[in-house]
Design a protein around this motif. Structure first.
Motif, short mmCIF file in Angstrom:
data_model
loop_
_atom_site.label_atom_id
_atom_site.label_comp_id
_atom_site.label_asym_id
_atom_site.label_seq_id
_atom_site.Cartn_x
_atom_site.Cartn_y
_atom_site.Cartn_z
N TYR A 91 -48.67 -56.58 8.78
CA TYR A 91 -47.23 -56.37 8.75
C TYR A 91 -46.79 -56.11 7.31
CZ TYR A 91 -47.09 -58.09 13.52
OH TYR A 91 -47.28 -58.26 14.85
N GLN A 93 -43.29 -55.17 4.96
CA GLN A 93 -41.82 -55.14 4.98
C GLN A 93 -41.31 -53.76 4.59
OE1 GLN A 93 -39.48 -56.77 6.41
NE2 GLN A 93 -38.91 -58.42 5.05
N TRP A 191 -43.14 -54.58 15.62
CA TRP A 191 -42.60 -54.83 14.28
C TRP A 191 -41.42 -53.90 14.08
CZ3 TRP A 191 -42.02 -58.27 10.93
CH2 TRP A 191 -41.78 -58.03 9.59
N PHE A 194 -39.61 -52.14 9.42
CA PHE A 194 -40.62 -51.41 8.67
C PHE A 194 -40.07 -50.17 7.99
CE2 PHE A 194 -40.51 -49.83 12.97
CZ PHE A 194 -40.53 -48.45 12.81
#
Length: 599
Positions: A91, A93, A191, A194
């Motif tokens: 993951y 950001q 997710w 992003f």
């Protein structure tokens, strides 16, 4: 004592590199030319590389759409994750500090920009690259760029202060709005945070080239008003000869009237300034005037005119003397007439007075009917703007889709509403899938507007795969068919939601139906007739009232919003574009009906 000083000096020396590392200057990193093999092997000079369409075609064997550049779905997995899939499962950001910078563009009709950003601290060690997309608001033009880091590069927290830049995005129209999106790679399946988006506008023609070089933006800067007696003369500067403006017009508003003047300067006179007269103005009245070139959507220059009362000549002595002699005679005659009427009134019998009972409710009703219209300003005291999802059918041709797109642009620009349209979020649809995207938008939007048309009642069949040697062309056709099928399936999903809400007795104000003037009420599905219907563009004020929960009428007044009324929405560029798109779609629909009748 000297040992303590030595220890302190060593700690100070060790602390300097740490502080220097925290204060790394924000240097701009530009893309490099390198191959996919260099990126995967981690060779020198492949730290931050651009990936072009030729690299994608050579590596994956597919020819991407030119508008999307080198961008493909799941670029990390497709280009870097074949040897080591784990590097694309972390993951990362979303980037921060997204900025748009205008760069030099020699073409006077376009602008060129470069996008810059900083990576986030969170997950920076797993960052593999960026994908930058640019889309025109209210249009279908899309551009996308892909940048990757070498596979063995691992960034540290200090690299979050670096500024990364994209390649130039050329050919942007002047005075247009665009949305730029910077996405951090990789992007796992579940997710959301992003990417980072930013909406910006390019420069107008006058901002880039100067007012004297732009016919659409030109207006008279210098206007002088001079009054001689009852004649008002206005002098203004003419447009440069290179713009080709031959005529002008002037309008003055005052005394509940409009005064129009057509202005056509002659070439034999002064080519810099021109003077004209405004006639039929009332003395002692203030007028608000405007002057502009006689061109479509020309910018107008406002100025004020006050017509001073002109002193009249004094009356002649003979006239004064005659009036002085006639005044006593008129008074004497008036007294005799009053005496005569009093005598006649006494000789008549006094009529019996009858009491007339007037109902107070009738008087009140008469007074209420005499209402005065007044303009009530709308104060934007809402903390958030409503979110509107627009759904439509793609079976009525590209002209109908263009009309829907122009409607979304007009609502977003002039009705204080955030519009969600699948044509504007190709990146989100590519990540989530079309049906998943529609389901989420229906759930998260405050309102849902379904544009009903003849093609809405058409039941599409999902396209079947056809084996063909030209795999690229076939895949593109299949994608287009799936898009149409999913769009209509989303409309069917909304119809089912309305039917279930009605059966449960729930509020239906979230859903609305609308038709353009080239469609009929019969085009609205039976279930959607339970919700509020609107005819566009005549019902734009009612649609605004529904979205913001405000009443258009109240006792003694009505609410009038600028650029939304039926006669005023075409005065702005977005409204004129909407009207033109509806007109062209109507022509295409009528032509299609004639072909079906003849066939």
């Amino acid at each position: 004592m000297w040992r303590a000083a030595l220890v302190f000096y060593q700690l100070l020396a060790l602390g300097r590199p740490l502080r220097a590392q925290d204060n790394v200057p924000a240097t701009a990193i530009t893309p490099q030319n390198c191959s996919l093999e260099c990126i995967r092997q981690g060779g020198p000079g492949c730290e931050y590389c651009r990936v072009n369409r030729d690299d994608v075609k050579k590596d994956l064997g597919l020819n991407s759409i030119k508008a999307f550049g080198s961008c493909i779905p799941w670029p990390c997995f497709e280009l870097l994750g074949k040897e080591d899939p784990e590097i694309c499962q972390h993951y990362v950001q979303a980037p921060k500090d997204v900025k748009v910078e205008l760069v030099h563009e020699p073409n006077p009709t376009y602008d060129t920009i470069v996008v810059s950003w900083k990576p986030s601290y969170y997950g920076i060690a797993f960052l593999r690259g960026f994908q930058v997309s640019l889309q025109a608001l209210g249009g279908s033009s899309v551009a996308c760029q892909l940048f990757l880091f070498q596979s063995n590069l691992s960034l540290t927290a200090s690299h979050a202060q670096r500024v990364y830049k994209s390649d130039p995005f050329p050919g942007l129209c002047l005075g247009c709005q665009y949305a730029v999106t910077v996405m951090a790679l990789p992007v796992p399946e579940r997710w959301e945070n992003f990417y980072q988006s930013k909406i910006f506008s390019t420069r107008s023609c006058s901002e880039k080239n100067g007012l004297e070089q732009c016919k659409k933006d030109w207006y008279p800067k210098h206007v002088t008003v001079k009054q001689e007696g009852t004649n008002v003369t206005v002098t203004f500067n003419l447009a440069p000869p290179n713009l080709g403006i031959k005529s002008y017009f002037s309008q003055c508003y005052g005394d509940s009237k409009m005064n129009y003047t057509d202005i056509r300067p002659t070439s034999s006179q002064n080519k810099t300034y021109h003077s004209y007269q405004i006639n039929d103005l009332r003395e002692g009245t203030n007028y608000t005037c405007e002057i502009a070139a006689n061109e479509v959507d020309a910018v107008r220059k406002l100025f004020s005119v006050y017509v001073r009362p002109f002193p009249k000549d004094a009356s002649q002595p003979c006239v004064t003397a005659s009036l002085a002699m006639m005044l006593p005679l008129c008074l004497a005659g008036l007294i005799l007439l009053m005496v005569f009427l009093a005598a006649i009134t006494k000789t008549r019998p006094t009529p019996q007075m009858r009491r007339c009972d007037l109902k107070p409710d009738i008087i009140k009703q008469h007074q209420e009917n005499d209402t005065h219209e007044e303009v009530v300003p709308l104060h934007g005291n809402k903390l958030t703007t409503p979110r509107l999802l627009i759904c439509y059918s793609s079976h009525d041709g590209p002209a109908h889709v263009k009309a829907v797109m122009q409607l979304g642009a007009f609502i977003q620009q002039h009705m204080a509403t955030q519009v969600c349209l699948d044509l504007w979020d190709s990146l989100g649809i590519a990540e989530e899938g079309r049906m998943t995207w529609h389901c989420r938008q229906i759930r998260e939007s405050d309102f849902v507007l379904v544009i009903c048309s003849r093609g809405l009642n058409h039941r599409p069949e999902p396209p079947e795969p056809d084996a063909n040697e030209e795999g690229v062309e076939v895949s593109m056709e299949l994608d287009f068919g799936n898009n149409i099928f999913c769009s209509d399936a989303a409309v069917r999903l909304i119809v089912e939601e309305v039917g279930q809400a009605k059966a449960r007795g729930l509020d239906l104000s979230k859903y609305m139906a609308a038709i353009f003037d080239y469609s009929e009420e019969a085009d609205i599905p039976t279930e959607l007739r339970l919700v509020s219907p609107y005819m566009l563009t005549s019902d734009l004020p009612l649609l605004f009232s529904h979205l913001h929960g405000v009443a258009l009428h109240r006792p003694g007044g009505y609410l009038k919003i600028k650029h939304i009324s039926e006669e005023g929405f075409t005065k702005v560029p977005a409204g004129a574009a909407l009207q033109n798109a509806i007109y062209e779609a109507g022509l295409e629909m009528r032509a299609k009906m004639l072909r079906s009748v003849e066939g």
